[in-house]
Design an enzyme around this catalytic site. Structure first.
Site, mmCIF file in Angstrom:
data_model
loop_
_atom_site.group_PDB
_atom_site.id
_atom_site.type_symbol
_atom_site.label_atom_id
_atom_site.label_comp_id
_atom_site.label_asym_id
_atom_site.label_seq_id
_atom_site.Cartn_x
_atom_site.Cartn_y
_atom_site.Cartn_z
ATOM 1 N N LYS A 1 0.811 -1.232 0.000
ATOM 2 C CA LYS A 1 0.000 0.000 0.000
ATOM 3 C C LYS A 1 0.842 1.279 0.000
ATOM 4 O O LYS A 1 0.414 2.304 -0.487
ATOM 5 C CB LYS A 1 -0.946 0.000 1.199
ATOM 6 C CG LYS A 1 -0.210 0.190 2.517
ATOM 7 C CD LYS A 1 -1.103 0.069 3.730
ATOM 8 C CE LYS A 1 -0.284 0.384 4.965
ATOM 9 N NZ LYS A 1 -0.805 -0.161 6.195
ATOM 10 N N ARG B 1 -5.702 1.232 17.631
ATOM 11 C CA ARG B 1 -6.369 1.315 16.339
ATOM 12 C C ARG B 1 -7.268 0.092 16.276
ATOM 13 O O ARG B 1 -8.179 -0.022 17.088
ATOM 14 C CB ARG B 1 -5.362 1.416 15.188
ATOM 15 C CG ARG B 1 -5.993 1.952 13.894
ATOM 16 C CD ARG B 1 -5.017 2.117 12.756
ATOM 17 N NE ARG B 1 -4.536 0.835 12.229
ATOM 18 C CZ ARG B 1 -3.641 0.716 11.241
ATOM 19 N NH1 ARG B 1 -3.123 1.801 10.691
ATOM 20 N NH2 ARG B 1 -3.256 -0.469 10.818
HETATM 21 C C1 LIG Z 1 0.347 -0.691 6.790
HETATM 22 C C2 LIG Z 1 0.250 -1.893 7.617
HETATM 23 C C3 LIG Z 1 1.368 -2.729 7.762
HETATM 24 C C4 LIG Z 1 2.721 -2.412 7.169
HETATM 25 O O1 LIG Z 1 3.338 -1.364 7.861
HETATM 26 P P1 LIG Z 1 4.777 -0.801 7.469
HETATM 27 O O2 LIG Z 1 5.102 0.143 8.557
HETATM 28 O O3 LIG Z 1 4.634 -0.155 6.144
HETATM 29 O O4 LIG Z 1 5.730 -1.947 7.424
HETATM 30 C C5 LIG Z 1 1.204 -3.876 8.515
HETATM 31 N N1 LIG Z 1 0.021 -4.181 9.084
HETATM 32 C C6 LIG Z 1 -1.076 -3.409 8.965
HETATM 33 C C7 LIG Z 1 -2.337 -3.814 9.623
HETATM 34 C C8 LIG Z 1 -0.993 -2.232 8.233
HETATM 35 O O5 LIG Z 1 -2.082 -1.453 8.117
#
Ligand SMILES: *Cc1c(COP(=O)(O)O)cnc(C)c1O
Length: 364
Positions: free
Chosen positions: A38, A134
């Site tokens: 993402k 969250r």
């Molecule tokens: C975005 C996200 C990740 C990845 O996080 P990074 O800091 O980009 O490695 C992992 N788990 C969830 C639930 C996320 O929303």
């Protein structure tokens, strides 16, 4: 001569090498890596390099991105990262093999949809909120109950494991006690369902701290995006001073074109109100300075703090939607109109630039 600017240069081998390095660190700790796409808007070229670098699964918070990767022929399992909306469940079970979940209402609906369409079982990872506040079950009894219900009552879904997310809202650090708490919870759930869980997912990039410091016992999955796409410019290095990430490269570079160069005062002339974004500016009078205006702005990258000029004698002094103002007085380079200025990028700039229709993409 007439290249399109601003543009985002994407070094594919750097994505692959970063992934390989992270996969090798995690492998030694008994952890497999899920590549989170993402942060670079799920660009399939980036996702492919994560796959080439050895991730076992791809994940995103956006179904569209995972769908695009699948349609480009990427065959590894896909995981929905954001707790799914009820409205996207039919699409989700087509695209994803796994999803992270925190509501029985949603899990029941996934189950119903899978059974009604005679699909293969969808994999559920239950999220535990360990204090970052969250997503996730914050009550331990409730998550254990949910696990038992899925195991005993639902035939369309399969309980694959549990996970947690830290350092997103509450800025909670994945310390050793948090990882132990997750391990303990996984053991309690295993006891109550009478079998081992396949997945204990210990977080995102920030949980690499635990890999470096050797306290990931009982954790077997990390979901990594930021470290792969930002390399040495990840917060782990910049904020927490984890020098391990210096072994990584920075795969994304922004290139923007100079459209004006003039000597100007550093303090605005006239009665001051608010800037283009309705904020009161802070201006320091440093006298007359040589400044360059480049044709890229906050509409493209978001905030100037996420850009790092590769010419370290350039200072970014401000920006509006479509312009960025640079102080080039101290630079050793003799810049001209039409010259290109390059920037290394932090996460939020990559996120914004990779999704902007105004920014060209060049793969190297
Ligand atoms: C975005 C996200 C990740 C990845 O996080 P990074 O800091 O980009 O490695 C992992 N788990 C969830 C639930 C996320 O929303």
């Amino acid at each position: 001569m007439y290249e399109r600017y601003p543009r985002l240069i994407i070094e594919k081998f750097a994505i692959r090498n970063n992934t390989k390095q992270i996969v090798s660190w995690c492998d030694k700790a008994g952890i497999f890596v899920v590549g989170v796409i993402k942060g670079a808007t799920g660009i399939p070229e980036v996702a492919s390099e994560m796959v080439n670098g050895g991730v076992k699964m791809l994940a995103s918070s956006r179904l569209e991105q995972l769908d695009r990767c699948k349609k480009r022929g990427i065959k590894i399992p896909m995981m929905m990262l954001r707790v799914p909306m009820l409205s996207e469940i039919p699409k989700m079970i087509e695209i994803c093999d796994y999803s992270l979940n925190s509501e029985m209402t949603t899990i029941n609906e996934i189950n119903r949809e899978v059974l009604s369409k005679c699909k293969e079982k969808h994999g559920i990872v239950l999220m535990a909120d360990l204090g970052d506040l969250r997503e996730g079950f914050i009550n331990k009894e409730e998550i254990i109950d949910a696990a038992i219900k899925i195991e005993k009552k639902l035939d369309g879904v399969e309980l694959k494991g549990i996970g947690t997310n830290l350092g997103c809202y509450g800025s909670v650090i994945p310390t050793e006690d948090k990882m132990k708490e997750l391990k303990l919870l996984s053991e309690k759930i295993e006891e109550s369902i009478g079998r081992k869980l396949e997945i204990v997912s210990g977080g995102a990039t920030s949980s690499l701290m635990g890999v470096f410091d050797g306290y990931m016992d009982g954790i077997n999955m990390l979901r990594i995006g930021a470290a792969i796409i930002t390399g040495p410019y990840e917060d782990l290095n910049i904020i927490y001073g984890r020098k391990e990430l210096d072994a990584l490269q920075s795969p994304f570079t922004l290139e923007a074109e100079i459209i004006e160069i003039k000597k100007k005062p550093s303090y605005p002339i006239g009665k001051l109100g608010v800037d283009a974004f309705g904020k009161k500016g802070e201006y320091i009078d440093q006298g007359i300075r040589l400044r360059a205006l480049i044709a890229v702005g906050r509409a493209d990258y978001g905030d100037i703090s996420s850009l790092i000029p590769t010419d370290e004698n350039i200072k970014i002094i401000g920006a509006s939607g479509d312009h960025t103002i640079l102080d080039i007085e101290d630079s050793k380079n003799n810049y001209n109109i039409g010259d290109i200025i390059k920037f290394e990028l932090k996460y939020s700039a990559i996120l914004n630039l990779s999704s902007s229709e105004n920014v060209a993409r060049i793969y190297k």
